[in-house]
Scaffold this motif. Structure first.
Motif, PDB file in Angstrom:
ATOM      1  N   ARG A  68       0.894  -1.213  -0.081  1.00  0.00           N
ATOM      2  CA  ARG A  68       0.105   0.008   0.120  1.00  0.00           C
ATOM      3  C   ARG A  68       0.759   1.216  -0.015  1.00  0.00           C
ATOM      4  O   ARG A  68       0.664   2.436  -0.374  1.00  0.00           O
ATOM      5  CB  ARG A  68      -0.915  -0.008   0.929  1.00  0.00           C
ATOM      6  N   ASN A  69       2.071   1.117   0.527  1.00  0.00           N
ATOM      7  CA  ASN A  69       2.964   2.273   0.306  1.00  0.00           C
ATOM      8  C   ASN A  69       3.361   2.608  -1.076  1.00  0.00           C
ATOM      9  O   ASN A  69       3.565   3.651  -1.536  1.00  0.00           O
ATOM     10  CB  ASN A  69       4.370   2.152   1.002  1.00  0.00           C
ATOM     11  N   ALA A  70       3.471   1.766  -1.900  1.00  0.00           N
ATOM     12  CA  ALA A  70       3.697   1.640  -3.115  1.00  0.00           C
ATOM     13  C   ALA A  70       2.437   1.757  -4.143  1.00  0.00           C
ATOM     14  O   ALA A  70       2.479   2.022  -5.447  1.00  0.00           O
ATOM     15  CB  ALA A  70       4.240   0.476  -3.710  1.00  0.00           C
ATOM     16  N   GLY A  71       1.379   1.708  -3.487  1.00  0.00           N
ATOM     17  CA  GLY A  71      -0.023   1.858  -4.204  1.00  0.00           C
ATOM     18  C   GLY A  71      -1.089   2.973  -3.926  1.00  0.00           C
ATOM     19  O   GLY A  71      -0.438   4.134  -3.946  1.00  0.00           O
ATOM     20  N   GLY A  72      -2.307   2.560  -3.360  1.00  0.00           N
ATOM     21  CA  GLY A  72      -3.069   3.608  -3.030  1.00  0.00           C
ATOM     22  C   GLY A  72      -2.808   4.193  -1.671  1.00  0.00           C
ATOM     23  O   GLY A  72      -3.742   5.358  -1.565  1.00  0.00           O
ATOM     24  N   GLY A  73      -2.035   3.833  -0.927  1.00  0.00           N
ATOM     25  CA  GLY A  73      -1.908   4.384   0.365  1.00  0.00           C
ATOM     26  C   GLY A  73      -2.602   3.629   1.551  1.00  0.00           C
ATOM     27  O   GLY A  73      -3.460   2.602   1.365  1.00  0.00           O
ATOM     28  N   MET A  74      -2.327   4.172   2.871  1.00  0.00           N
ATOM     29  CA  MET A  74      -2.925   3.367   4.007  1.00  0.00           C
ATOM     30  C   MET A  74      -4.378   3.799   4.544  1.00  0.00           C
ATOM     31  O   MET A  74      -4.706   5.032   4.440  1.00  0.00           O
ATOM     32  CB  MET A  74      -2.047   3.554   5.242  1.00  0.00           C
ATOM     33  N   GLN A  75      -5.018   2.969   5.187  1.00  0.00           N
ATOM     34  CA  GLN A  75      -6.029   3.344   5.946  1.00  0.00           C
ATOM     35  C   GLN A  75      -5.801   3.245   7.224  1.00  0.00           C
ATOM     36  O   GLN A  75      -5.625   2.106   8.003  1.00  0.00           O
ATOM     37  CB  GLN A  75      -7.102   2.329   5.749  1.00  0.00           C
ATOM     38  N   MET A  76      -5.600   4.315   8.025  1.00  0.00           N
ATOM     39  CA  MET A  76      -4.852   4.261   9.481  1.00  0.00           C
ATOM     40  C   MET A  76      -6.105   4.305  10.377  1.00  0.00           C
ATOM     41  O   MET A  76      -6.911   5.477  10.447  1.00  0.00           O
ATOM     42  CB  MET A  76      -3.965   5.535   9.507  1.00  0.00           C
ATOM     43  N   LEU A  77      -6.119   3.602  11.420  1.00  0.00           N
ATOM     44  CA  LEU A  77      -7.282   3.690  12.428  1.00  0.00           C
ATOM     45  C   LEU A  77      -6.569   3.785  13.720  1.00  0.00           C
ATOM     46  O   LEU A  77      -5.673   3.205  13.848  1.00  0.00           O
ATOM     47  CB  LEU A  77      -8.060   2.520  12.304  1.00  0.00           C
ATOM     48  N   ILE A  78      -7.197   4.835  14.281  1.00  0.00           N
ATOM     49  CA  ILE A  78      -6.573   5.223  15.921  1.00  0.00           C
ATOM     50  C   ILE A  78      -7.424   4.036  16.578  1.00  0.00           C
ATOM     51  O   ILE A  78      -8.564   4.160  16.848  1.00  0.00           O
ATOM     52  CB  ILE A  78      -6.801   6.534  16.340  1.00  0.00           C
ATOM     53  N   LEU A  79      -6.669   2.883  16.991  1.00  0.00           N
ATOM     54  CA  LEU A  79      -7.206   1.799  17.805  1.00  0.00           C
ATOM     55  C   LEU A  79      -7.893   2.239  19.254  1.00  0.00           C
ATOM     56  O   LEU A  79      -8.693   1.901  19.771  1.00  0.00           O
ATOM     57  CB  LEU A  79      -6.126   0.787  18.071  1.00  0.00           C
ATOM     58  N   ASN A  80      -6.982   3.248  19.850  1.00  0.00           N
ATOM     59  CA  ASN A  80      -7.323   3.533  21.183  1.00  0.00           C
ATOM     60  C   ASN A  80      -6.526   4.817  21.775  1.00  0.00           C
ATOM     61  O   ASN A  80      -5.407   4.919  21.308  1.00  0.00           O
ATOM     62  CB  ASN A  80      -7.360   2.509  22.295  1.00  0.00           C
ATOM     63  N   GLN A  81      -6.871   5.613  22.707  1.00  0.00           N
ATOM     64  CA  GLN A  81      -6.122   6.689  23.223  1.00  0.00           C
ATOM     65  C   GLN A  81      -6.981   7.061  24.443  1.00  0.00           C
ATOM     66  O   GLN A  81      -7.990   6.999  24.693  1.00  0.00           O
ATOM     67  CB  GLN A  81      -6.004   7.799  22.084  1.00  0.00           C
ATOM     68  N   GLY A  82      -6.010   7.876  25.193  1.00  0.00           N
ATOM     69  CA  GLY A  82      -6.749   8.476  26.437  1.00  0.00           C
ATOM     70  C   GLY A  82      -5.524   9.591  26.867  1.00  0.00           C
ATOM     71  O   GLY A  82      -4.458   9.243  26.505  1.00  0.00           O
ATOM     72  N   TRP A  83      -6.028  10.225  28.269  1.00  0.00           N
ATOM     73  CA  TRP A  83      -5.209  11.022  28.697  1.00  0.00           C
ATOM     74  C   TRP A  83      -5.662  11.212  30.311  1.00  0.00           C
ATOM     75  O   TRP A  83      -6.823  10.767  30.716  1.00  0.00           O
ATOM     76  CB  TRP A  83      -5.103  12.380  28.043  1.00  0.00           C
ATOM     77  N   ASP A  84      -4.545  11.864  30.976  1.00  0.00           N
ATOM     78  CA  ASP A  84      -4.966  12.205  32.571  1.00  0.00           C
ATOM     79  C   ASP A  84      -4.259  13.308  32.648  1.00  0.00           C
ATOM     80  O   ASP A  84      -3.142  13.220  32.824  1.00  0.00           O
ATOM     81  CB  ASP A  84      -4.490  10.926  33.212  1.00  0.00           C
ATOM     82  N   ILE A  85      -5.175  14.533  32.672  1.00  0.00           N
ATOM     83  CA  ILE A  85      -4.587  15.833  33.247  1.00  0.00           C
ATOM     84  C   ILE A  85      -5.257  16.153  34.414  1.00  0.00           C
ATOM     85  O   ILE A  85      -5.220  17.576  34.765  1.00  0.00           O
ATOM     86  CB  ILE A  85      -4.431  16.729  32.036  1.00  0.00           C
TER      87      ILE A  85
END
Length: 329
Positions: A109-126
């Motif tokens: 996909r780097n050489a083709g149409g490109g990536m489908q990128m998903l944010i699997l999880n995230q979080g914060w603590d402030i």
């Protein structure tokens, strides 16, 4: 609050438990399983992310992503629905091994149409921090987010956020072209605000998104082998050959051999990059390594997977046979 960033590793993912985005929607057993599956993806190189701590080594943010198949991304685009990360963990472990791309899939996909990128999880603590905490954290994680994904050809990015703060940040950021809000019912009967969001390359260009740098891409010229890329990535952090060998879990002689093959490959394909003495006589030294590391630092695609001449699946129609140096290591 002084923040320090680190690459997200399998060993520190468990420290992110209290910040896990959809933890209010999962049982303790489900949360344990999600963390375990996330650690597997990180160890296999199928996920990447960032981990931010303060001056007391207290986790303040984590986020990790994966490149997924087009069918999954198209389904989310057609029918936006929440808990995308949980769905990936479930379907991937149930047998859909094409869902999360491996190195070969990323290369194609780097050489083709490109990536489908998903944010699997995230979080914060402030919690308990002053009014400057949010801007400081957001600036740091945005810088890290772009840095972690430099060198990949992006086609589309999407993800989700949980909680009123997360939805507010996504909405006000101006980064995302499409945002779909949801109210989800937690196990104790509360409503949890959530949102799914997405951005394509064309949309980023059209609206001058702050994430536009994520879509900049120039294909690699040198096409290093995976072991060579691993050495170059490790060497960017500094260290002697002995330290690099320990970090990579290989013999010092293997490190020296990789350096030699790296130099020969560069001299073969981009000879003007090397100091004249090195290009003509094949010598190696501190100056050569400095030039090489500076080059890959400013050309991150050189450190990401891409089909190489002589491999079975070549995406750009080039039929040159592999050089002998390509087959080594």
């Amino acid at each position: 609050m002084r923040l320090t960033s680190h690459p997200l590793a399998a060993d520190n993912l468990a420290r992110c438990r209290s910040m896990w985005g959809d933890r209010a929607l999962a049982t303790e057993a489900e949360l344990d399983e999600a963390i375990r599956k996330g650690a597997v993806l990180l160890r296999q190189g199928r996920a990447r992310g960032t981990f931010i701590v303060d001056e007391h080594d207290r986790p303040r943010y984590f986020g990790f992503t994966a490149f997924v198949g087009e069918a999954f991304a198209d389904d989310v685009h057609a029918r936006p629905h929440p808990r995308l990360g949980a769905r990936v963990f479930r379907e991937w472990t149930e047998g859909d091994r094409t869902l999360v791309l491996d190195e070969e899939g990323i290369a194609r996909r780097n050489a083709g149409g490109g990536m489908q990128m998903l944010i699997l999880n995230q979080g914060w603590d402030i919690e308990g921090e002053g009014p400057d905490a949010w801007p400081m954290l957001l600036g740091t994680l945005l810088k890290d987010f772009i840095e972690v994904h430099r060198g990949y050809r992006m086609a589309r990015m999407f993800g989700e956020t949980f909680g009123a703060d997360g939805v507010d940040i996504v909405t006000r950021s101006g980064a995302w072209a499409a945002i779909y809000p949801f109210d989800l019912l937690t196990g104790d009967g509360r409503l949890l605000p959530a949102a799914v969001y997405s951005l394509t390359r064309a949309q980023a260009h059209a609206q001058w998104s702050p994430l536009l740098p994520m879509f900049a891409y120039w294909p690699p010229r040198i096409l290093f082998t995976p072991p060579e890329r691993a050495l170059l990535r490790a060497a960017l952090a500094g260290g002697t050959d002995e330290a690099l060998a320990a970090r990579l879990g290989v013999a010092v002689s293997a490190v020296k051999g990789r350096w030699t093959r790296i130099q020969h490959r560069v001299a073969d394909r981009v000879p003007q990059l090397l100091p004249k003495a090195d290009a003509s006589h094949g010598t190696r030294g501190a100056q050569t390594r400095h030039v090489l590391l500076d080059f890959v630092r400013h050309n991150p695609a050189e450190l990401t997977p891409y089909p190489r001449p002589g491999t079975r699946r070549m995406a750009w129609g080039h039929r040159e046979g592999a050089r002998a140096s390509d087959k080594a290591d």
